[in-house]
Design a protein around this motif. Sequence first.
Motif, PDB file in Angstrom:
ATOM      1  N   ALA A  31       0.921  -1.186   0.018  1.00  0.00           N
ATOM      2  CA  ALA A  31       0.118   0.057   0.097  1.00  0.00           C
ATOM      3  C   ALA A  31       0.769   1.064   0.020  1.00  0.00           C
ATOM      4  O   ALA A  31       1.931   1.337   0.728  1.00  0.00           O
ATOM      5  CB  ALA A  31      -0.827  -0.025   1.213  1.00  0.00           C
ATOM      6  N   VAL A  32       0.521   2.294  -0.483  1.00  0.00           N
ATOM      7  CA  VAL A  32       1.050   3.594  -0.487  1.00  0.00           C
ATOM      8  C   VAL A  32       0.399   4.341   0.401  1.00  0.00           C
ATOM      9  O   VAL A  32      -0.941   4.552   0.568  1.00  0.00           O
ATOM     10  CB  VAL A  32       0.878   4.297  -1.953  1.00  0.00           C
ATOM     11  CG1 VAL A  32       1.644   5.729  -1.986  1.00  0.00           C
ATOM     12  CG2 VAL A  32       1.619   3.445  -3.040  1.00  0.00           C
ATOM     13  N   PRO A  33       1.035   5.113   1.433  1.00  0.00           N
ATOM     14  CA  PRO A  33       0.771   5.860   2.500  1.00  0.00           C
ATOM     15  C   PRO A  33      -0.350   6.995   1.782  1.00  0.00           C
ATOM     16  O   PRO A  33      -0.124   7.618   1.094  1.00  0.00           O
ATOM     17  CB  PRO A  33       1.840   6.529   3.236  1.00  0.00           C
ATOM     18  CG  PRO A  33       2.818   5.406   2.649  1.00  0.00           C
ATOM     19  CD  PRO A  33       2.757   4.889   1.473  1.00  0.00           C
ATOM     20  N   ALA A  34      -1.113   7.356   2.951  1.00  0.00           N
ATOM     21  CA  ALA A  34      -1.967   8.591   2.415  1.00  0.00           C
ATOM     22  C   ALA A  34      -1.308   9.707   2.364  1.00  0.00           C
ATOM     23  O   ALA A  34      -1.745  10.800   1.238  1.00  0.00           O
ATOM     24  CB  ALA A  34      -3.253   8.938   3.583  1.00  0.00           C
ATOM     25  N   ALA A  35      -0.012  10.156   2.976  1.00  0.00           N
ATOM     26  CA  ALA A  35       0.646  11.152   2.769  1.00  0.00           C
ATOM     27  C   ALA A  35       1.150  11.444   1.253  1.00  0.00           C
ATOM     28  O   ALA A  35       1.354  12.303   0.642  1.00  0.00           O
ATOM     29  CB  ALA A  35       1.563  11.535   3.852  1.00  0.00           C
ATOM     30  N   VAL A  36       1.611  10.169   0.894  1.00  0.00           N
ATOM     31  CA  VAL A  36       2.349  10.077  -0.289  1.00  0.00           C
ATOM     32  C   VAL A  36       1.133  10.111  -1.393  1.00  0.00           C
ATOM     33  O   VAL A  36       1.459  10.877  -2.370  1.00  0.00           O
ATOM     34  CB  VAL A  36       2.915   8.672  -0.530  1.00  0.00           C
ATOM     35  CG1 VAL A  36       3.386   8.592  -1.897  1.00  0.00           C
ATOM     36  CG2 VAL A  36       4.124   8.533   0.385  1.00  0.00           C
ATOM     37  N   MET A  37       0.076   9.680  -1.325  1.00  0.00           N
ATOM     38  CA  MET A  37      -1.000   9.706  -2.416  1.00  0.00           C
ATOM     39  C   MET A  37      -1.393  11.394  -2.401  1.00  0.00           C
ATOM     40  O   MET A  37      -1.683  11.746  -3.509  1.00  0.00           O
ATOM     41  CB  MET A  37      -2.137   9.125  -1.921  1.00  0.00           C
ATOM     42  CG  MET A  37      -2.100   7.649  -1.644  1.00  0.00           C
ATOM     43  SD  MET A  37      -1.629   6.734  -3.354  1.00  0.00           S
ATOM     44  CE  MET A  37      -3.252   6.949  -4.290  1.00  0.00           C
ATOM     45  N   GLN A  38      -1.510  12.171  -1.195  1.00  0.00           N
ATOM     46  CA  GLN A  38      -1.664  13.475  -1.352  1.00  0.00           C
ATOM     47  C   GLN A  38      -0.631  13.926  -1.942  1.00  0.00           C
ATOM     48  O   GLN A  38      -0.945  15.221  -2.850  1.00  0.00           O
ATOM     49  CB  GLN A  38      -1.999  13.870   0.153  1.00  0.00           C
ATOM     50  CG  GLN A  38      -2.191  15.411   0.070  1.00  0.00           C
ATOM     51  CD  GLN A  38      -3.581  15.681  -0.198  1.00  0.00           C
ATOM     52  OE1 GLN A  38      -4.463  15.321  -0.049  1.00  0.00           O
ATOM     53  NE2 GLN A  38      -3.718  16.935  -1.363  1.00  0.00           N
ATOM     54  N   ARG A  39       0.660  13.850  -1.638  1.00  0.00           N
ATOM     55  CA  ARG A  39       1.832  14.304  -2.441  1.00  0.00           C
ATOM     56  C   ARG A  39       1.656  14.242  -4.148  1.00  0.00           C
ATOM     57  O   ARG A  39       1.815  15.278  -4.799  1.00  0.00           O
ATOM     58  CB  ARG A  39       3.206  13.934  -2.034  1.00  0.00           C
ATOM     59  CG  ARG A  39       4.306  14.586  -2.624  1.00  0.00           C
ATOM     60  CD  ARG A  39       5.551  14.173  -1.989  1.00  0.00           C
ATOM     61  NE  ARG A  39       5.709  12.760  -1.894  1.00  0.00           N
ATOM     62  CZ  ARG A  39       6.222  11.972  -2.791  1.00  0.00           C
ATOM     63  NH1 ARG A  39       6.385  12.305  -3.969  1.00  0.00           N
ATOM     64  NH2 ARG A  39       6.275  10.561  -2.784  1.00  0.00           N
ATOM     65  N   ILE A  40       1.250  13.036  -4.325  1.00  0.00           N
ATOM     66  CA  ILE A  40       1.074  12.831  -5.622  1.00  0.00           C
ATOM     67  C   ILE A  40      -0.021  13.577  -6.342  1.00  0.00           C
ATOM     68  O   ILE A  40       0.176  14.092  -7.589  1.00  0.00           O
ATOM     69  CB  ILE A  40       0.704  11.306  -6.198  1.00  0.00           C
ATOM     70  CG1 ILE A  40       1.881  10.396  -5.778  1.00  0.00           C
ATOM     71  CG2 ILE A  40       0.418  10.892  -7.296  1.00  0.00           C
ATOM     72  CD1 ILE A  40       3.144  10.705  -6.498  1.00  0.00           C
ATOM     73  N   TYR A  41      -1.129  13.789  -5.651  1.00  0.00           N
ATOM     74  CA  TYR A  41      -2.372  14.539  -6.153  1.00  0.00           C
ATOM     75  C   TYR A  41      -1.745  16.002  -6.395  1.00  0.00           C
ATOM     76  O   TYR A  41      -2.243  16.526  -7.313  1.00  0.00           O
ATOM     77  CB  TYR A  41      -3.505  14.378  -5.173  1.00  0.00           C
ATOM     78  CG  TYR A  41      -4.588  15.534  -5.673  1.00  0.00           C
ATOM     79  CD1 TYR A  41      -5.219  15.361  -6.619  1.00  0.00           C
ATOM     80  CD2 TYR A  41      -4.845  16.541  -4.828  1.00  0.00           C
ATOM     81  CE1 TYR A  41      -6.460  16.005  -6.838  1.00  0.00           C
ATOM     82  CE2 TYR A  41      -5.640  17.503  -5.072  1.00  0.00           C
ATOM     83  CZ  TYR A  41      -6.678  17.201  -6.075  1.00  0.00           C
ATOM     84  OH  TYR A  41      -7.532  17.988  -6.530  1.00  0.00           O
ATOM     85  N   ASP A  42      -1.185  16.483  -5.364  1.00  0.00           N
ATOM     86  CA  ASP A  42      -0.813  17.855  -5.622  1.00  0.00           C
ATOM     87  C   ASP A  42       0.339  18.092  -6.740  1.00  0.00           C
ATOM     88  O   ASP A  42       0.319  19.157  -7.371  1.00  0.00           O
ATOM     89  CB  ASP A  42       0.075  18.433  -4.151  1.00  0.00           C
ATOM     90  CG  ASP A  42      -0.847  18.485  -2.938  1.00  0.00           C
ATOM     91  OD1 ASP A  42      -2.256  18.676  -3.374  1.00  0.00           O
ATOM     92  OD2 ASP A  42      -0.549  18.328  -1.945  1.00  0.00           O
ATOM     93  N   SER A  43       1.275  17.006  -7.277  1.00  0.00           N
ATOM     94  CA  SER A  43       1.967  17.090  -8.332  1.00  0.00           C
ATOM     95  C   SER A  43       1.481  16.856  -9.603  1.00  0.00           C
ATOM     96  O   SER A  43       1.784  17.663 -10.624  1.00  0.00           O
ATOM     97  CB  SER A  43       2.905  16.242  -8.135  1.00  0.00           C
ATOM     98  OG  SER A  43       3.759  16.139  -6.982  1.00  0.00           O
ATOM     99  N   VAL A  44       0.205  16.470  -9.565  1.00  0.00           N
ATOM    100  CA  VAL A  44      -0.598  16.056 -10.929  1.00  0.00           C
ATOM    101  C   VAL A  44      -1.814  16.790 -11.330  1.00  0.00           C
ATOM    102  O   VAL A  44      -2.139  16.970 -12.439  1.00  0.00           O
ATOM    103  CB  VAL A  44      -0.841  14.635 -11.078  1.00  0.00           C
ATOM    104  CG1 VAL A  44       0.405  13.824 -10.919  1.00  0.00           C
ATOM    105  CG2 VAL A  44      -1.874  14.109 -10.078  1.00  0.00           C
TER     106      VAL A  44
END
Length: 371
Positions: A31-44
């Motif tokens: 699983a990918v942590p929620a904080a990483v998912m948020q960082r990806i969203y902010d990047s894309v």
Amino acid sequence: MKQLNTMLACFLVGILVTANAAAQKANLPDAVPAAVMQRIYDSVKTPYKYGLVMVTDSEAKKMDCPTVFRKDNKWYMTYVVFDGRGYETWLAESNDLLHWSNKGRIMSFSDTTDWDTHHKAGYLALEDYTWGGSYELQKYKNKYWLSYFGGNEKGYEAGALALGIAYTKKSPAKVHEWTRLPKPVFTATDKDVRWWENRKLFKSTVIWDKEKLTGYPFVMYYNANGDSAANNIKTRWYERIGMAVSNDMIHWQRFKQEPVMHHSKGITGDAIIQKIGDVWVMFYFGAFWEGRKDAFNRFACSYDLVNWTDWKGPDLINSSEPYDARFAHKSFVVKWNGVVYHFYNAVNQKDKRGIAVATSVDLGKSTLEFK
């Protein structure tokens, strides 16, 4: 003796490299942590809709599924067009990712009895998947490659649809017909077909994973329709995304029994893969999910290409403008010179279909409109 020692040393290094790679794969989290998912969203994320960049020359035609790549300091886009008979694959060119000109067909109707005579919906393979990278197509065995779905029955996604592979030794930036393998690599009637793909096979994307996280260099993601929608005319269409793998781009085998990305209702499809740092990102679209009647773009993340963590936050793209009021879906995302360009299929309330783009910074508004 010196040569023997050198060979032995190389052999031992090879074993260590293989062992280290295997250990790294074994240690990758599911699983990918929620904080990483948020960082990806902010990047894309791309909050600014520029508007339509490609439309058909006739109301009778529908444009779909952009794939964008770079070659010789120019941008190119392949896309598919349905004209009432079936799908053909076309090529367009741009200098700035906003203004595009059509160049011509690269996969055309056959007028034969071939399995794909009426449908050839192509998607370029082996593109540089690095976020903000070159976006160039890689050669394998001195060829460029694409995957496509085809069929031999006229009509909108009519009849049996299967997955094929095509290639060319010529420049992918030049209009010409690509060479197709004579038979499909997957059909919905194969002996090893899985429950979710035993009706129709659709869009595929192929990456070249040189680390072989799955044990294979070539990894395909594709969506398909299966048993869950059979004989139920009251249920909206179901599609799910699954995997396949290959050692040579020609011989393919299915990977895992279950889909790697799906939802309890509606469509989950048209995966496109990029890598941001150590995180693999799957851009995909959803449609007709529980409580929704629209089509929209989402993403999921993975460390190993197999286990995917779905984003639970806002859509990347959804309907908000007259030109995409019905559907805003089917991604291709590019980061270039610090700007993110999210290309997508825009469908208005009259079912006119074209290609639009949204961006991470405000680049103004397109003046292009549907015919």
